[in-house]
Design a protein around this motif. Structure first.
Motif, PDB file in Angstrom:
ATOM      1  N   GLU A 187      80.378  34.174 -13.457  1.00  0.00           N
ATOM      2  CA  GLU A 187      80.226  33.248 -14.449  1.00  0.00           C
ATOM      3  C   GLU A 187      80.183  33.884 -15.777  1.00  0.00           C
ATOM      4  O   GLU A 187      80.938  33.451 -16.709  1.00  0.00           O
ATOM      5  CB  GLU A 187      78.724  32.533 -14.369  1.00  0.00           C
ATOM      6  N   ASP A 188      79.407  34.852 -16.188  1.00  0.00           N
ATOM      7  CA  ASP A 188      79.590  35.696 -17.526  1.00  0.00           C
ATOM      8  C   ASP A 188      79.011  37.146 -17.357  1.00  0.00           C
ATOM      9  O   ASP A 188      77.641  37.393 -17.224  1.00  0.00           O
ATOM     10  CB  ASP A 188      78.620  34.740 -18.221  1.00  0.00           C
ATOM     11  N   ASP A 204      85.479  32.521 -14.311  1.00  0.00           N
ATOM     12  CA  ASP A 204      85.774  33.114 -15.794  1.00  0.00           C
ATOM     13  C   ASP A 204      86.210  34.463 -15.468  1.00  0.00           C
ATOM     14  O   ASP A 204      85.593  35.320 -15.971  1.00  0.00           O
ATOM     15  CB  ASP A 204      84.556  32.744 -16.913  1.00  0.00           C
TER      16      ASP A 204
END
Length: 332
Positions: free
Chosen positions: A189-190, A330
């Motif tokens: 995700e990040d 992502d």
């Protein structure tokens, strides 16, 4: 049009040894891509290294066939380290480029004339299967008469293969429910947020690459056992892309997504192939030769499957059984 034959052959492929191999390869990609966001386009390379290592122990060095399994896993770990060390600190596309190039370099090297005496060139390696055949408890044909049947050896490969798939799914399920798995999803995700919490993102990515590569190695071993031989043509680039297709159909970041995706993929591609073969053959074909010949029909299954995959990505990008809230990739 023989609908029973279409159904029978489609079920045979959907549950057969080939579906097992792609399910295992896609489980590895699920760890890489689905849970971590790593773009590995060289899963065929992991399969090839493990497959050749597995058979080489008994054929080339006259050792025990089963000794080839730990050696195959060790070499897949080495390959993952070689690919991951220079790329995992960079953007995701560097890993994609390196893995697809590495898989093709390995394939060309193994098939080179210089190594033909060792690896058999394009003919591949045979003569290792006896210990596995001797363990086969089945005989004759197995299945439901009139619906779907397999030869005894194929059914033995399926039995071992689906048990391995179940074991791998259980391992992935346990890993992803652990704190380690939650870190992987957070990286997907990040990764900057994960890094800010003091986690070593590089180390976690490397562990994911190694574990997913080992699942791919298991698919390479099953490839050798299914065919009773192994050759470079078994691990062409399209193997990785078929495995990605399997994963996307079933749903990335879902434990059973690769398994269901493999079954659906091989059912559809076989059904389409048999349908168009029947529709363009015979004295009075359903599709006249002026529209499509029997030779052209062999390619139609890929066209229709590609069209279906495009529609799937447009209207349900998380896959048939995926969860849009779970998958918010992502990859950077």
């Amino acid at each position: 049009m023989d609908l029973q034959q279409i159904l029978s052959l489609s079920l045979q492929q959907a549950l057969g040894p080939t579906a097992v191999i792609y399910a295992l390869a896609a489980i590895g990609l699920n760890v890489h891509f689905g849970y971590t966001g790593l773009l590995n386009f060289g899963q065929a390379g992991f399969m090839m290294v493990a497959g050749y290592a597995f058979v080489s122990v008994s054929v080339i060095w006259s050792g025990n066939l089963w000794l080839g399994i730990p050696i195959a896993f060790v070499l897949t770990i080495v390959l993952a380290l070689l690919l991951g060390v220079p790329t995992l600190r960079l953007r995701a596309d560097y890993l994609a480029i390196v893995t697809i190039a590495a898989a093709e370099i390995i394939r060309q090297t193994i098939s080179a004339a210089s190594f033909s005496e060792t690896f058999g060139g394009q003919d591949g390696v045979t003569g290792f299967i006896t210990p596995f055949r001797d363990l086969n408890p089945f005989s004759g044909t197995i299945g439901i008469e009139g619906l779907v049947q397999w030869r005894a050896y194929d059914f033995w490969v399926m039995t071992v293969g689906w048990l391995l798939v179940a074991l791998c799914c259980l391992i992935v399920w346990a890993l992803m429910r652990s704190p380690w798995g939650r870190v992987l999803k957070s990286i997907r995700e990040d990764e900057n947020a994960v890094r800010s919490l003091g986690k070593n993102v590089y180390s976690y990515k490397m562990q994911s690459l190694v574990i997913g590569g080992m699942f791919g190695g298991l698919a390479g071993i099953m490839t050798a056992l299914r065919s009773a031989s192994i050759g470079p043509s078994f691990f062409a680039t399209d193997v990785t892309f078929f495995a990605y297709t399997v994963l996307l159909i079933g749903g990335a970041a879902r434990v059973l997504g690769p398994v269901v995706g493999s079954i659906i993929f091989w059912f559809l591609i076989t059904a389409l192939g048999v349908f168009f073969a029947q529709a363009t053959s015979g004295a009075d074909p359903l599709i006249p030769a002026s529209i499509m010949t029997n030779t052209q029909a062999s390619l139609m299954r890929f066209i229709f499957l590609g069209l279906g995959l495009m529609l799937l990505m447009i209207f349900r990008p998380q896959g048939i059984f995926g969860d849009r809230r779970e998958l918010a990739l992502d990859a950077r």
